[in-house]
Scaffold this active site. Structure first.
Site, PDB file in Angstrom:
ATOM      1  N   ARG A  18       1.142  -1.087   0.170  1.00 15.15           N
ATOM      2  CA  ARG A  18      -0.542   0.183  -0.049  1.00 15.15           C
ATOM      3  C   ARG A  18       0.690   1.025   0.063  1.00 15.15           C
ATOM      4  O   ARG A  18       0.059   2.262   0.424  1.00 15.15           O
ATOM      5  CB  ARG A  18      -1.157   0.318   1.249  1.00 15.15           C
ATOM      6  CG  ARG A  18      -1.951  -1.066   0.955  1.00 15.15           C
ATOM      7  CD  ARG A  18      -3.496  -0.753   1.671  1.00 15.15           C
ATOM      8  NE  ARG A  18      -4.371  -1.733   2.222  1.00 15.15           N
ATOM      9  CZ  ARG A  18      -4.707  -2.936   3.057  1.00 15.15           C
ATOM     10  NH1 ARG A  18      -3.859  -2.838   4.698  1.00 15.15           N
ATOM     11  NH2 ARG A  18      -5.095  -3.566   3.162  1.00 15.15           N
ATOM     12  N   LYS A  40       3.197  11.348 -10.948  1.00 13.26           N
ATOM     13  CA  LYS A  40       2.074  10.421 -11.536  1.00 13.26           C
ATOM     14  C   LYS A  40       2.661   9.250 -11.551  1.00 13.26           C
ATOM     15  O   LYS A  40       3.887   9.780 -12.395  1.00 13.26           O
ATOM     16  CB  LYS A  40       1.894  11.434 -12.761  1.00 13.26           C
ATOM     17  CG  LYS A  40       0.607  12.389 -12.466  1.00 13.26           C
ATOM     18  CD  LYS A  40       0.086  13.068 -14.507  1.00 13.26           C
ATOM     19  CE  LYS A  40      -1.454  13.598 -14.099  1.00 13.26           C
ATOM     20  NZ  LYS A  40      -1.506  13.948 -15.827  1.00 13.26           N
ATOM     21  N   GLU A  82       8.124  18.459 -24.473  1.00 10.44           N
ATOM     22  CA  GLU A  82       7.648  19.128 -23.088  1.00 10.44           C
ATOM     23  C   GLU A  82       7.958  20.811 -22.856  1.00 10.44           C
ATOM     24  O   GLU A  82       7.361  20.855 -22.098  1.00 10.44           O
ATOM     25  CB  GLU A  82       7.585  17.766 -22.075  1.00 10.44           C
ATOM     26  CG  GLU A  82       7.548  16.461 -22.228  1.00 10.44           C
ATOM     27  CD  GLU A  82       5.495  16.358 -22.103  1.00 10.44           C
ATOM     28  OE1 GLU A  82       5.050  17.487 -21.731  1.00 10.44           O
ATOM     29  OE2 GLU A  82       5.173  15.550 -22.628  1.00 10.44           O
ATOM     30  N   LYS A 124       6.066  23.331 -13.702  1.00  9.04           N
ATOM     31  CA  LYS A 124       5.179  22.210 -13.311  1.00  9.04           C
ATOM     32  C   LYS A 124       5.765  22.389 -11.862  1.00  9.04           C
ATOM     33  O   LYS A 124       4.228  21.957 -12.079  1.00  9.04           O
ATOM     34  CB  LYS A 124       6.492  21.183 -14.027  1.00  9.04           C
ATOM     35  CG  LYS A 124       5.563  19.679 -13.199  1.00  9.04           C
ATOM     36  CD  LYS A 124       5.460  18.390 -14.630  1.00  9.04           C
ATOM     37  CE  LYS A 124       4.344  16.880 -13.702  1.00  9.04           C
ATOM     38  NZ  LYS A 124       4.452  15.667 -14.918  1.00  9.04           N
ATOM     39  N   GLU A 134      -4.599  17.106  -9.774  1.00 10.80           N
ATOM     40  CA  GLU A 134      -5.499  17.216 -11.152  1.00 10.80           C
ATOM     41  C   GLU A 134      -7.178  17.321 -10.775  1.00 10.80           C
ATOM     42  O   GLU A 134      -7.553  16.998 -12.250  1.00 10.80           O
ATOM     43  CB  GLU A 134      -5.055  16.415 -12.151  1.00 10.80           C
ATOM     44  CG  GLU A 134      -4.946  16.466 -13.855  1.00 10.80           C
ATOM     45  CD  GLU A 134      -4.365  15.656 -14.921  1.00 10.80           C
ATOM     46  OE1 GLU A 134      -5.384  15.538 -15.609  1.00 10.80           O
ATOM     47  OE2 GLU A 134      -3.071  15.314 -14.333  1.00 10.80           O
ATOM     48  N   ARG A 138      -4.178  21.479 -12.755  1.00 11.46           N
ATOM     49  CA  ARG A 138      -3.155  20.557 -13.284  1.00 11.46           C
ATOM     50  C   ARG A 138      -3.150  20.027 -14.800  1.00 11.46           C
ATOM     51  O   ARG A 138      -2.671  19.593 -15.524  1.00 11.46           O
ATOM     52  CB  ARG A 138      -2.326  19.240 -12.277  1.00 11.46           C
ATOM     53  CG  ARG A 138      -1.308  18.443 -13.097  1.00 11.46           C
ATOM     54  CD  ARG A 138      -1.431  17.788 -11.801  1.00 11.46           C
ATOM     55  NE  ARG A 138      -0.115  16.790 -12.116  1.00 11.46           N
ATOM     56  CZ  ARG A 138       0.477  15.839 -11.681  1.00 11.46           C
ATOM     57  NH1 ARG A 138       0.661  15.366  -9.918  1.00 11.46           N
ATOM     58  NH2 ARG A 138       1.326  15.026 -11.915  1.00 11.46           N
ATOM     59  N   ASN A 142      -1.675  18.607 -19.773  1.00  7.15           N
ATOM     60  CA  ASN A 142      -2.059  18.041 -20.876  1.00  7.15           C
ATOM     61  C   ASN A 142      -1.642  18.162 -22.269  1.00  7.15           C
ATOM     62  O   ASN A 142      -2.321  17.897 -23.197  1.00  7.15           O
ATOM     63  CB  ASN A 142      -3.022  16.931 -20.449  1.00  7.15           C
ATOM     64  CG  ASN A 142      -2.256  15.790 -19.173  1.00  7.15           C
ATOM     65  OD1 ASN A 142      -1.690  15.549 -19.760  1.00  7.15           O
ATOM     66  ND2 ASN A 142      -3.230  16.000 -18.487  1.00  7.15           N
ATOM     67  N   HIS A 145      -1.886  16.306 -25.498  1.00  5.97           N
ATOM     68  CA  HIS A 145      -2.060  15.268 -25.359  1.00  5.97           C
ATOM     69  C   HIS A 145      -3.206  14.145 -25.128  1.00  5.97           C
ATOM     70  O   HIS A 145      -2.884  13.058 -25.732  1.00  5.97           O
ATOM     71  CB  HIS A 145      -1.217  15.096 -23.902  1.00  5.97           C
ATOM     72  CG  HIS A 145      -0.366  15.180 -23.468  1.00  5.97           C
ATOM     73  ND1 HIS A 145       0.821  15.777 -23.668  1.00  5.97           N
ATOM     74  CD2 HIS A 145       0.785  14.455 -22.258  1.00  5.97           C
ATOM     75  CE1 HIS A 145       2.198  16.359 -22.849  1.00  5.97           C
ATOM     76  NE2 HIS A 145       1.826  15.381 -22.102  1.00  5.97           N
ATOM     77  N   HIS A 149      -1.250  11.227 -27.237  1.00  6.52           N
ATOM     78  CA  HIS A 149      -1.975   9.803 -27.120  1.00  6.52           C
ATOM     79  C   HIS A 149      -2.970   8.981 -28.038  1.00  6.52           C
ATOM     80  O   HIS A 149      -2.239   7.746 -27.950  1.00  6.52           O
ATOM     81  CB  HIS A 149      -2.745   9.936 -25.369  1.00  6.52           C
ATOM     82  CG  HIS A 149      -2.333  10.187 -24.452  1.00  6.52           C
ATOM     83  ND1 HIS A 149      -2.686  10.736 -23.463  1.00  6.52           N
ATOM     84  CD2 HIS A 149      -0.831  10.725 -24.445  1.00  6.52           C
ATOM     85  CE1 HIS A 149      -1.597  11.042 -22.350  1.00  6.52           C
ATOM     86  NE2 HIS A 149      -0.556  10.895 -22.700  1.00  6.52           N
ATOM     87  N   HIS A 162       6.766   9.264 -26.786  1.00  6.57           N
ATOM     88  CA  HIS A 162       6.252  10.202 -26.639  1.00  6.57           C
ATOM     89  C   HIS A 162       6.357  11.569 -26.421  1.00  6.57           C
ATOM     90  O   HIS A 162       4.698  12.245 -26.754  1.00  6.57           O
ATOM     91  CB  HIS A 162       5.855  10.163 -24.610  1.00  6.57           C
ATOM     92  CG  HIS A 162       4.819  10.862 -24.081  1.00  6.57           C
ATOM     93  ND1 HIS A 162       3.980  10.621 -25.039  1.00  6.57           N
ATOM     94  CD2 HIS A 162       5.076  12.325 -23.294  1.00  6.57           C
ATOM     95  CE1 HIS A 162       3.119  11.909 -23.826  1.00  6.57           C
ATOM     96  NE2 HIS A 162       4.092  12.297 -22.494  1.00  6.57           N
TER      97      HIS A 162
END
Length: 266
Positions: A18, A40, A82, A124, A134, A138, A142, A145, A149, A162
């Site tokens: 956990r 993330k 980025e 960032k 997010e 935030r 993206n 993206h 993606h 990416h």
């Protein structure tokens, strides 16, 4: 390692017992300026990028730019996409600096490289501090993206790096923003110019398997979809401003997708 290693190790540490502590030691531009910062973690799935993951902050992020000495040129350029993003969404002076200094970044000038990485991380960190999970601002990180993606997934993971997918996605977001009248043609051209100056792609190649239906299907599965509504990060106003919204011209979206697909079909 790079973004893949950092995301996998971070996710493993998030779910083992956990949650156990871990540190990030990014060794690619992409990981240094983006994926190692902010907590993330995740892995890809046929349904979408990073579809399985967790927010799990590292104890620290240790960046040694000397590790970039052996980074392949293609990976270097991928990470720069980025860096460009930060200038577009919130830091106009940084974008203007990049316009002047892109040759130095591609030549791996140590001072320029350190500055670009530090400025990116500062941008960032400020965003993540304001919205760690997010819920709002935030998501602006993206930019490009959602389109990118879809390209990465639809083309087969590994076909595009990416940052290459994000570069084409950023061009698509800029095109759509211009079609809606949210930015002027001059800014759109500057975006295309800076991506091309970094030797990044701004259109799909002739052999791309992407189709209009592929974009629509994969974008409908994006993590930013809420209550069945696709939400996008689009540019609005002067350089350095953007908007995260589900209220956009759907015709402009479809026109943009069709325009990029026409590049494939000739």
């Amino acid at each position: 390692g790079g973004g893949v290693i950092g995301d996998m190790v971070g996710f493993a540490s998030a779910i083992y017992q956990r949650g156990v502590n871990f540190i990030q030691i990014p060794t690619t531009v992409m990981a240094m300026v983006d994926s190692s910062v902010g907590g993330k973690t995740g892995v890809n799935h046929p349904l979408g990028k990073n579809m399985i993951g967790a927010f799990h902050q590292p104890q620290c992020v240790f960046i040694d730019t000397n590790t970039l000495n052996t980074l392949p040129d293609r990976e270097l350029k991928s990470g720069i996409s980025e860096v460009v993003k930060y200038g577009l969404i919130r830091d106009a002076p940084f974008f203007e600096w990049q316009e002047e200094n892109m040759p130095k970044l591609l030549q791996r000038d140590p001072e320029a490289t350190r500055y670009a990485i530090r400025r990116s991380c500062e941008n960032k960190a400020e965003v993540v501090q304001a919205d760690e999970l997010e819920a709002g601002v935030r998501a602006t990180l993206n930019l490009g993206h959602t389109f990118g993606h879809a390209i990465e997934n639809g083309s087969g993971y590994g076909t595009w790096l990416h940052g290459e997918g994000v570069s084409i996605g950023t061009a698509m977001a800029a095109t759509m923003s211009e079609k809606m009248g949210w930015i002027d043609e001059g800014l759109k051209q500057r975006i295309y110019d800076i991506l091309e100056s970094a030797d990044l792609p701004v259109k799909l190649p002739r052999d791309s398997p992407m189709k209009v239906e592929t974009f629509n299907k994969l974008m409908s599965l994006d993590k930013k979809v809420a209550d069945g509504q696709l939400r996008l990060i689009l540019l609005q106003g002067e350089l350095g401003n953007c908007k995260f919204t589900g209220e956009f011209d759907t015709d402009a979206l479809q026109e943009t997708i069709e325009e990029f697909i026409k590049d494939i079909e000739g």
